[in-house]
Every structure is written in structure tokens, then in C-alpha cells.
Design an enzyme around this catalytic site. Structure first.
Site, short mmCIF file in Angstrom:
data_model
loop_
_atom_site.label_atom_id
_atom_site.label_comp_id
_atom_site.label_asym_id
_atom_site.label_seq_id
_atom_site.Cartn_x
_atom_site.Cartn_y
_atom_site.Cartn_z
CB THR A 152 64.15 -27.32 52.24
OG1 THR A 152 63.54 -26.36 51.39
CG2 THR A 152 65.23 -28.06 51.47
NE ARG B 165 60.72 -31.04 50.42
CZ ARG B 165 60.93 -29.87 49.85
NH1 ARG B 165 60.74 -28.75 50.54
NH2 ARG B 165 61.36 -29.81 48.60
CG PHE C 49 73.20 -27.86 48.29
CD1 PHE C 49 72.33 -28.13 47.24
CD2 PHE C 49 73.12 -26.62 48.92
CE1 PHE C 49 71.41 -27.18 46.81
CE2 PHE C 49 72.19 -25.67 48.50
CZ PHE C 49 71.34 -25.96 47.44
NE ARG D 253 58.24 -24.46 47.69
CZ ARG D 253 59.45 -24.99 47.62
NH1 ARG D 253 59.72 -25.91 46.71
NH2 ARG D 253 60.39 -24.63 48.45
CE LYS E 272 64.06 -33.38 45.79
NZ LYS E 272 64.84 -32.59 46.77
CG HIS F 42 61.81 -30.13 42.73
ND1 HIS F 42 62.74 -29.15 43.02
CD2 HIS F 42 61.08 -29.66 41.68
CE1 HIS F 42 62.57 -28.14 42.18
NE2 HIS F 42 61.57 -28.42 41.36
CG ASN G 243 63.94 -32.62 50.27
OD1 ASN G 243 63.91 -33.22 49.19
ND2 ASN G 243 64.17 -31.32 50.34
#
EC number: 2.7.4.6
Length: 142
Positions: A93, A107, A59, A87, A11, A120, A117
Site C-alpha cells: 500500500t 505502486r 484517513f 495484489r 487513481k 486500487h 499510491n
């Protein structure tokens, strides 16, 4: 365990911090193969389409604005049980929570909070298929 493909997106916050190399290296060290890689910038419209599953959540607009605020890098990763393992590697998250319960997660190391964070990752085989096809054409995946 089956070999799977999943999508990650580094991100804008992690890109701004210069964390791309460390993040990709982590997945390589964990045994994943990078099958496709692309740097781009989401338009607000495309970010909204990509995150359509969140369109009713409070959000959503903030997420769209954040994801279109700067460059991102998407990658298709391939490996054993890839969706679940990726994951686990990225962590919860909320980056603040990740620092408490998974301090070695991506993260925890590179994210700030629940919104910014760092990364993705697809959360199911169905979302992986949709997201990979959304970002990459078949010719871009080796």
C-alpha cells in the site's frame, strides 16, 4: 488455480502522471484479460460509498477527497488467481515501502506515498464482487 475477476482503479495521481497505458499494459503482459473499462470521476459521496469499509479510519476523509479530485479509470481484470496476483503486481500500500521491497511493482513505479499510491485493487473475492458491481452494470462486462 481458479479463473477469477478483480477490480482495479487507476487513481487520480497516476492519471495525472500519464501512467494509465503503462499500468494497463503491465496487466496485459501478465496474462490478464480486460473484461470492462471505464473512465469517470467519483463524487465525494460515491467515493465514500465505495470506500465504506474505511469509514471509521482516520484517513477516510482524505481518501474520499483524493479519490474525487480527478478522473480515474476502473477495469475488471480476469485471470488465474487474479485477486492474489494483481495484489502482488501492485505491491504494498505504501509506495515508499514498495520501492524498497517490490521495486518493479506498480505502486513503486507510479505511486508517491501511502495515500497517493497510484492504484486500487480488490483484496478478497467478496470485495471484488462488491466493487465490480458498484462500478459496472452487468451489460458493461464482457
Amino acid at each position: 488455480m481458479a479463473v477469477e475477476r478483480t477490480l482495479i482503479i487507476v487513481k487520480p495521481d497516476a492519471m495525472e502522471k500519464g501512467a494509465l497505458g503503462k499500468i494497463l499494459d503491465r496487466f496485459i503482459q501478465e496474462g490478464f484479460q480486460i473484461k470492462a473499462l471505464k473512465m469517470f470521476r467519483f463524487t465525494p459521496e460515491k467515493a465514500g460509498e465505495f470506500y465504506y469499509v474505511h469509514r471509521e479510519r482516520p484517513f477516510f476523509q482524505e481518501l474520499v477527497e483524493f479519490m474525487s479530485s480527478g478522473p480515474v479509470v476502473a477495469a475488471v481484470l480476469e485471470g488465474e488467481d487474479a485477486i492474489k496476483r494483481v495484489r502482488e503486481i501492485i505491491g504494498p500500500t505504501d509506495s515508499e515501502e514498495a520501492r524498497k521491497v517490490a521495486p518493479n511493482s506498480i505502486r513503486a513505479q507510479f505511486g508517491t506515498d501511502k495515500g497517493k499510491n497510484a492504484i486500487h485493487a480488490s483484496d478478497s473475492p467478496e470485495s471484488a464482487q462488491y466493487e465490480i458491481c458498484f462500478i459496472f452494470s452487468g451489460l458493461e462486462i464482457v
